[in-house]
Design an enzyme around this catalytic site. Structure first.
Site, mmCIF file in Angstrom:
data_model
loop_
_atom_site.group_PDB
_atom_site.id
_atom_site.type_symbol
_atom_site.label_atom_id
_atom_site.label_comp_id
_atom_site.label_asym_id
_atom_site.label_seq_id
_atom_site.Cartn_x
_atom_site.Cartn_y
_atom_site.Cartn_z
ATOM 1 N N ASP A 85 46.292 59.139 21.217
ATOM 2 C CA ASP A 85 46.978 57.973 20.676
ATOM 3 C C ASP A 85 45.872 57.009 20.224
ATOM 4 O O ASP A 85 44.691 57.178 20.564
ATOM 5 C CB ASP A 85 47.910 57.327 21.700
ATOM 6 C CG ASP A 85 48.935 56.409 21.011
ATOM 7 O OD1 ASP A 85 48.717 56.011 19.846
ATOM 8 O OD2 ASP A 85 49.951 56.073 21.649
HETATM 9 C C1 NOJ Z 1 50.151 53.617 18.948
HETATM 10 C C2 NOJ Z 1 51.470 54.244 19.188
HETATM 11 O O1 NOJ Z 1 51.666 54.442 20.565
HETATM 12 C C3 NOJ Z 1 51.645 55.570 18.456
HETATM 13 O O2 NOJ Z 1 52.945 56.027 18.634
HETATM 14 C C4 NOJ Z 1 51.313 55.406 17.011
HETATM 15 O O3 NOJ Z 1 51.538 56.603 16.321
HETATM 16 C C5 NOJ Z 1 49.873 54.933 16.893
HETATM 17 N N1 NOJ Z 1 49.728 53.665 17.569
HETATM 18 C C6 NOJ Z 1 49.421 54.783 15.449
HETATM 19 O O4 NOJ Z 1 50.008 53.688 14.886
#
Ligand code: NOJ
Length: 870
Positions: free
Chosen positions: A287
């Protein structure tokens, strides 16, 4: 419960620990007491490429990776840095082989922060349709739009969080509070998306059940979701297994720890569970900014760092990039691991056909202007055309509207007040019926709750290209509607006995980086109550009008008790989160062109205290939050059944304007379950092989004439020779306990993507005829629940959803016979000692129920016996 497989991997520090060979910020693992959660080492990382359905893609990857330099391979694994390109993240490129910077971008409901896109309804709405075909079609639409915008990897679907915490901020991004609903929703979405050539990214792996305190950084440590082995397998892992089985190309690692080891470097989780047991062939990506250690994560099976930055974003450093180059040169990370990372990434790219005419990004998520900075994160960035405003909507509005409409869930309808007639005298109340007074998309990432609630907030959003509000849609149908787009009941409003008040209320939540009305993602301030004094609005309407319809847009369970039993409140609709088609999807149902056919993807309780005390949002100013999953698999309806708590509306509930009869049920055995455990797994095929010699240091020397962008992440080193020299020194790297380069014996529960393929043998099949016995056309959902026998030796929920099917539109008197398949896995429990799925032999003692909700069962079958209607 189960013995723990997860060890005491106490993260000694968040800050980079000292490593001899690299300064890559690894976490030290130390042992705590035996009572602590436990996350054992699992090394080495299994190589991808042994599944026949990926063979061609791996062959292509192999022919490229074999000829790549160290820098080129590293470039594939590491993002170029946050805001260093048009997408949420992008890898480095390998122009020599025609591989562009791969664009990874949100969201699970449509391309985020762009234009001329479709804002589909989010997962929770999709789950409420209980319609596999619509799940797939929406996936196709998502994939087509990703492809049209040049997004290589669309960051969805989300099947975690799973709704363990009703207040959790991002439950609405997934398909419901049940592993099978999530599993089918996720798999159908993946298949649809990937049929277009876009790579899906299944997230968040795993245990990311609340927003607050999810992340680790230099000042704080994300919470640890402490999940025992059985709960993990039977509940949280289930939808990931289905997604892997659907051949998902990538999996995103969650921010939090699992059993005290950060998911992004938890070797048991990635190497053991995902890559070995589930046989995952694609690549594992962090993530955003969830990367916490360089060598540790590489050894634990991570394949891609996004957006690439190290501990502090925008400083131009990374745990990988040049540091991964260094760790290869100095021998800390085996070359084989890097080859596998690059192979996995490229195999996914080839498998989806992205080597053939896949568009480059033609949009920028950083600006709406046509021209802009190419690398906004750089201090000095070149600029150019960044937005080409490509329209990718096609006719996806049709699918978006169908999903929003077929999800609408009718909770009650006394005296058949619904559907409304065009000439009914209507008084419409609530800002949730109208538009955002500050304009469409007035808040970044939907970080406000104004006007009709179409989606939650955060990265799981996209801009609304347009919005038909309920107000507009109702006004288009009815000339007898008066609108009071306010949340304070207007005291001057006149009520006559024929009037019908339609009251709109909502409840919102989202991602932790935005706080809305005191809710930091999770619904900490609002709880499970309607926002904007919605309960008062309903009560005031019920005080004045004798007929009240309540329409609710909500991210999840909402408490209705202040007004649900008031006499004038005749009808209640949950319209979930409808996306851009909020208005017409609702009027399709309100005015009876379609009967409602959605069903609750979660339970609605009488009060929040009906949930187990262990599922509240945890907060703690200092130290790591420990979140023990003591309730085990007893989440949502499983808990209510176990504790004998009556819900206000059960999981799966949803009325129609017509009625359905279930008749002629039968059960047939397809694959006899002759043994408790599945037949032996297929053996693993070979994986691509590469030379394991450390490449020359010159491969990561800065190329001459490179026009360097300051803070952009490159794979190059200033002095690569000195890194290589360490490999020959006497210094050794403190590998984690249990580190090994000898492959582990293949887990018996594995054997194909998702696990042992025999787990998906159809053990038996239930057929039931559904007849429309009412006076209007409508669609029914048949939900199949199992009750597993005591002979399995474990306490199991008395009902577990295992399958569902939805009828076509049935006219009055019309019938359809549905077939609901039940697999070996569906009637198994996870045996923590044997480490395999254990079924009831011959299905003996398994009861199968089919009904319209978990508490409205119409058919009861005994496996090997007869079925009866209830
Ligand atoms: C954090 C989020 O938890 C995730 O779901 C997302 O795809 C990423 N940021 C990128 O924006």
């Amino acid at each position: 419960m189960a013995p723990r497989w997860l060890s005491i991997a106490l993260l000694a520090a968040v800050l980079p620990s000292c490593t001899l060979a690299t300064p890559m910020g690894d976490h030290l693992e130390t042992r705590a007491s035996n009572d602590d959660p436990f996350s054992p080492p699992y090394y080495p990382a299994p190589n991808g490429g042994w599944r026949s359905n990926w063979a061609e893609a791996y062959q292509k990857a192999h022919s490229v990776v074999s000829n790549m330099t160290l820098a080129e391979k590293v470039n594939l694994t590491t993002g170029t840095g946050i805001y260093m390109g048009p997408c949420a993240g992008q890898t480095g490129s390998v122009p020599r082989f025609g591989i562009p910077n791969l664009c990874l971008h949100d969201s699970p409901l449509g391309v985020r922060n762009t234009d001329h896109n479709t804002a589909f309804p989010p997962g929770i709405t999709v789950g409420a349709t209980f319609d596999k075909h619509l799940m797939y079609e929406r996936g196709v639409g998502l994939g087509e739009e990703a492809r049209g915008k040049g997004v290589n990897v669309l960051l969805g679907p989300s099947v975690g969080p799973m709704g363990r915490k009703p207040r959790g901020g991002r439950n609405w991004e997934g398909f419901g509070f049940d592993p099978v609903l999530q599993g089918i929703g996720g798999a159908q979405t993946i298949k649809g998306m990937q049929s277009t050539g876009a790579i899906a990214c299944l997230k968040h792996f795993i245990g990311n059940e609340q927003e607050m305190h999810r992340m680790s950084s230099v000042v704080t440590q994300g919470y640890s979701s402490n999940i025992d082995d059985r709960t993990l397998h039977e509940f949280y892992l289930w939808p990931f297994a289905e997604g892997v089985r659907a051949e998902v190309g990538s999996v995103m690692i969650a921010y939090n720890d699992l059993n005290k080891s950060a998911c992004s470097q938890n070797s048991k989780l990635i190497n053991g569970v995902l890559k070995d047991e589930l046989g995952f062939q694609g690549f594992v990506v962090t993530d955003w900014l969830a990367h916490l250690g360089g060598v540790s994560s590489a050894l634990a099976g991570l394949d891609m760092s996004m957006p690439g930055d190290g501990a502090i974003p925008l400083f131009g450093d990374s745990y990988w990039g040049p540091e991964l180059s260094r760790s290869i040169l100095n021998g800390t990370v085996p070359v084989e691991r890097l080859n596998d990372m690059a192979s996995r990434i490229l195999a996914a790219w080839f498998k989806m056909g992205q080597d053939q005419d896949y568009p480059l990004p033609n949009f920028s998520s950083n600006t709406e202007d046509e021209k802009g900075l190419l690398y906004p994160g750089a201090l000095f960035s070149p600029s150019g055309i960044v937005n080409q405003y490509v329209n990718v909507q096609a006719d996806h509005d049709i699918t978006a509207r169908a999903v929003a409409r077929d999800a609408i869930t009718l909770l009650k309808n006394e005296g058949d007040l619904l559907p409304l007639r065009r000439n009914d005298s209507l008084k419409i109340f609530g800002t949730d019926a109208g538009s955002d007074p500050k304009g469409l998309n007035s808040c970044a990432d939907k970080g406000c709750n104004r006007g009709v609630l179409t989606m939650g907030w955060g990265s799981g959003t996209s801009k609304l290209p347009y919005l038909i509000t309920p107000q507009e849609a109702i006004a288009n149908i009815s000339s007898m509607a008066e609108f009071y787009i306010t949340d304070s009941f207007p005291s001057s409003v006149e009520a006559s006995s024929d009037d019908i008040a339609v009251v709109f209320i909502n409840s919102d939540s989202g991602e932790n980086f935005i706080t809305v009305d005191g809710n930091p993602g999770d619904r900490t301030a609002s709880g499970l109550h309607a926002w904007h004094n919605g309960d008062d609005l309903v009560k005031a309407a019920a005080n004045r009008f004798s007929q009240v319809v309540v329409v609710i847009h909500t991210v999840g369970p909402i408490i209705l008790e202040e007004w649900i039993d008031l006499d004038p409140v005749k009808a209640v609709l949950i319209a979930h989160l409808p996306g851009q088609e909020a208005g017409y999807s609702l009027t399709d149902v309100l005015f009876g062109a379609h009967s409602p056919s959605g069903h609750l993807p979660y339970t609605i309780p009488y009060q929040e205290s009906n949930y187990p005390s262990s599922v509240g949002v945890l907060q703690q100013p200092f130290g790591q939050i420990q979140d023990p999953y003591t309730e085990g698999i007893y989440i949502d309806y499983r808990h209510f059944l176990k504790e004998g708590i009556k819900p206000r509306y059960p999981f799966g509930h949803g009325l129609s304007y017509t009625s359905f009869e279930f008749s002629n049920p039968s059960i047939s055995i397809l694959t006899p379950l002759n043994s408790a455990y599945p037949p032996s797994r297929p053996s693993k095929g070979p994986t691509p092989s590469y030379p394991t010699t450390i490449p020359p240091a010159s491969e990561v020397a800065w190329p001459k004439n490179l026009n360097r962008i300051w803070r952009y992440l490159y794979p190059y080193l200033d002095n690569p020779e000195s890194a290589a020299a360490v490999a020959n020194s006497s210094k050794t790297y403190p590998y984690p306990d249990g580190y090994s380069t000898d492959p582990k014996p293949p887990p018996r529960a594995g054997g194909a993507e998702g696990g042992n393929p025999a787990l998906w043998d159809i053990a038996f099949s239930v057929q039931v005829t559904v007849t429309n016995t009412g006076r209007r056309p409508g669609r029914a959902v048949a939900q199949l629940y199992v009750d597993l026998p005591d002979s399995l030796g474990l306490d199991t929920p008395s009902r577990q959803l295992r399958q569902f099917e939805k009828t076509k539109m049935l006219g009055p008197g019309e019938s359809e016979t549905l077939t609901l398949d039940v697999t070996r896995k569906d009637v198994s429990v996870w045996d923590v000692v044997v480490q395999d799925w254990k079924a009831a032999v011959a299905g003996e003692g398994v009861r199968v129920y089919v009904g319209e909700s978990v508490l409205d069962l119409r058919v009861d079958c005994e496996v090997g016996g007869r079925c009866s209607t209830l």
